[in-house]
Motif scaffolding. Structure first.
Motif, short mmCIF file in Angstrom:
data_model
loop_
_atom_site.label_atom_id
_atom_site.label_comp_id
_atom_site.label_asym_id
_atom_site.label_seq_id
_atom_site.Cartn_x
_atom_site.Cartn_y
_atom_site.Cartn_z
N ALA A 1 7.16 4.69 66.76
CA ALA A 1 7.44 3.60 67.69
C ALA A 1 8.39 2.60 67.04
N PRO A 2 9.31 2.00 67.81
CA PRO A 2 10.21 0.99 67.26
C PRO A 2 9.43 -0.20 66.72
N LYS A 3 10.00 -0.91 65.79
CA LYS A 3 9.36 -2.06 65.16
C LYS A 3 8.99 -3.10 66.21
N GLY A 4 7.76 -3.57 66.15
CA GLY A 4 7.30 -4.60 67.08
C GLY A 4 6.64 -4.05 68.32
N ILE A 5 6.75 -2.74 68.57
CA ILE A 5 6.14 -2.12 69.74
C ILE A 5 4.83 -1.45 69.31
N PRO A 6 3.76 -1.58 70.12
CA PRO A 6 2.47 -0.98 69.74
C PRO A 6 2.60 0.47 69.32
N ALA B 1 15.21 -1.81 72.84
CA ALA B 1 14.76 -0.93 71.75
C ALA B 1 13.88 0.19 72.28
N ALA B 2 12.95 -0.15 73.18
CA ALA B 2 12.04 0.87 73.72
C ALA B 2 12.80 1.89 74.56
N ALA C 1 5.76 -2.33 75.92
CA ALA C 1 6.78 -2.79 74.96
C ALA C 1 7.02 -4.29 75.02
N GLY C 2 6.94 -4.88 76.22
CA GLY C 2 7.26 -6.29 76.36
C GLY C 2 8.75 -6.49 76.59
N ARG C 3 9.10 -7.62 77.25
CA ARG C 3 10.49 -7.90 77.60
C ARG C 3 11.40 -7.95 76.37
N GLU C 4 10.89 -8.52 75.27
CA GLU C 4 11.74 -8.71 74.10
C GLU C 4 12.12 -7.40 73.41
N THR D 1 23.29 4.83 69.54
CA THR D 1 24.31 3.78 69.36
C THR D 1 24.35 2.78 70.51
N ALA D 2 23.48 2.94 71.51
CA ALA D 2 23.53 2.08 72.69
C ALA D 2 23.38 0.60 72.33
N ALA D 3 22.41 0.28 71.48
CA ALA D 3 22.19 -1.13 71.13
C ALA D 3 23.40 -1.70 70.39
N ARG D 4 24.00 -0.90 69.51
CA ARG D 4 25.15 -1.37 68.75
C ARG D 4 26.35 -1.62 69.66
N PHE D 5 26.60 -0.70 70.58
CA PHE D 5 27.68 -0.90 71.55
C PHE D 5 27.44 -2.15 72.39
#
Length: 412
Positions: free
Chosen positions: A3-8, A139-140, A132-135, A273-277
């Motif tokens: 799981a990504p950091k911060g997600i349960p 990432a999710a 995951a939550g909005r924040e 790469t989506a977040a980086r773009f």
């Protein structure tokens, strides 16, 4: 896959379940058309109808499915949808062994499979914000998309080799088990959801609520109309792509599997790469640019004309670029929609978006098949590419063009 950091941490069960489903779906995308085209010698119009029936449920049931998901348990719906899909696919090799497999039965299975896919896909979209939550939405969604694309890298190549080695019916049989694995994984996600029951009258009222919200908001309206235009192109290609590759370019089944594996690799690159773009160009800028690139590759695909080995290379390159741009666009589109939508309306808004974006696009299968029989396979494929070019205009002339980050949620 973690799981990504911060997600349960329980998010990993959804990731693994999604990966299993995608691996199965990718194999089916290759095996089912090859079964129809090679084993059953289907005509272009029959192939077009097969492609349409897989996506037609998005037009038939999506609005009601969205309401049902808002009222009940997305986790439970995801699990049972996958149990059902596994059973449906099991009937294909059984029909083959009994000697009554036909294109008509593939049509029945394709439509029923599509019905269950509607419930699964909408439930995933509605479930992510709660876990995951909005924040952590981007990432999710990026991680989920990555899990899908990891499966698409290996899936097509495996599908092509399996079809060539053991035949399409047995390939479909192996595929059925992947859906049951996914269902078991999803059932392990801890959840306090409870199933509610609403009256049919209230169901109809809440369907209208989703439609009104999507078409009254500039962000959601642009997203859904752009998707509808692009998915009309995708729907046309669903029935034409295998025919174009196998009959026009004369690429053998094993190579076709490799081509789709390259497509999966491109999609994985896009997901990673989506977040980086997005950080580089902003959400609005990246969505519009990626939509335009995806659309232009549709025209380039239709213009490929070369010996099989060269054609396979050119097609792989074009579809790799298309996959990267489409996935980067999709991650941002889903995140925008989830952030813009009030939590209690996620199922309905997702259902409405998919109803228009995928449901109306599902008619492209029939359109592509008819055009192929009237004008030829290459000409119909080119028309599909030209239609795709218009999809980015809905985004360009909308509030999305100036969007830098996630939009504020609507108040209801």
């Amino acid at each position: 896959m973690e799981a990504p950091k911060g997600i349960p941490v329980q998010f990993r069960y959804l990731l693994w379940g999604q990966t299993s489903v995608t691996f199965g779906a990718v194999i089916l995308e290759v095996a089912l058309p090859l079964l129809a085209a090679i084993t059953l010698n289907a005509s272009p119009s029959q192939m077009g109808l097969l492609a349409t029936l897989q996506t037609l449920p998005w037009l038939v049931i999506t609005l009601f499915a969205g309401v049902w998901i808002d009222q009940g348990s997305p986790k439970r719906i995801m699990a049972w949808a996958n149990y059902g899909r596994g059973l449906l696919l099991l009937t294909i090799p059984l029909a083959g062994w009994l000697g009554w497999l036909s294109i008509e039965w593939l049509w029945v299975v394709a439509f029923a499979y599509g019905m269950l896919r509607v419930f699964f896909d909408l439930s995933v979209s509605a479930f992510v914000p709660s876990i995951a939550g909005r924040e952590h939405l981007i990432a999710a969604n990026s991680q989920l998309e990555s899990s899908r694309q990891v499966a698409t890298v290996a899936g097509p190549g495996v599908a092509g080799l399996l079809v060539q080695a053991i035949g399409a019916p047995l390939t479909v049989l192996l595929n059925a088990f992947l859906y049951w694995v996914s269902a078991l994984l999803i059932q392990r996600i801890p959840s306090s959801e409870s199933q509610q029951v609403r009256s049919p009258k209230l169901l109809l009222s809440e369907v209208g609520e989703g439609l009104r919200l999507v078409f009254s908001d500039g962000y959601l309206r642009a997203l859904v109309l752009s998707s509808a235009t692009f998915n009309l192109h995708i729907g046309m290609l669903a029935g034409l792509q295998i025919l174009f590759l196998s009959r026009v370019l004369e690429i053998p089944p094993a190579w076709i599997g490799v081509i789709f594996g390259v497509v999966g690799l491109g999609a994985l690159v896009g997901a990673l790469t989506a977040a980086r773009f997005t950080n580089w160009l902003g959400m609005g800028g990246i969505v519009i640019r990626m939509q335009l690139i995806s659309s232009l590759t549709g025209v380039a695909f239709a213009l490929v004309q070369a010996p099989p080995i060269v054609a396979a290379f050119l097609v792989s390159l074009i579809l790799f670029i298309k996959a990267v741009s489409t996935v980067v666009r999709n991650v941002n589109v889903v995140s925008i929609r989830q952030a813009r939508t009030p939590r209690h309306l996620l199922g309905r808004v997702g259902g409405t978006s998919q109803f228009v974006g995928i449901g109306l696009g599902s008619l492209g299968g029939i359109l592509g098949g008819l055009l192929a029989e009237w004008l030829g396979i290459r000409q119909a494929t080119l028309i599909a590419g030209l239609i795709a070019i218009f999809s980015f205009t809905w985004l360009y002339f909308s509030p999305i063009r100036g969007l830098k980050g996630l939009p504020d949620a609507l108040e209801t």
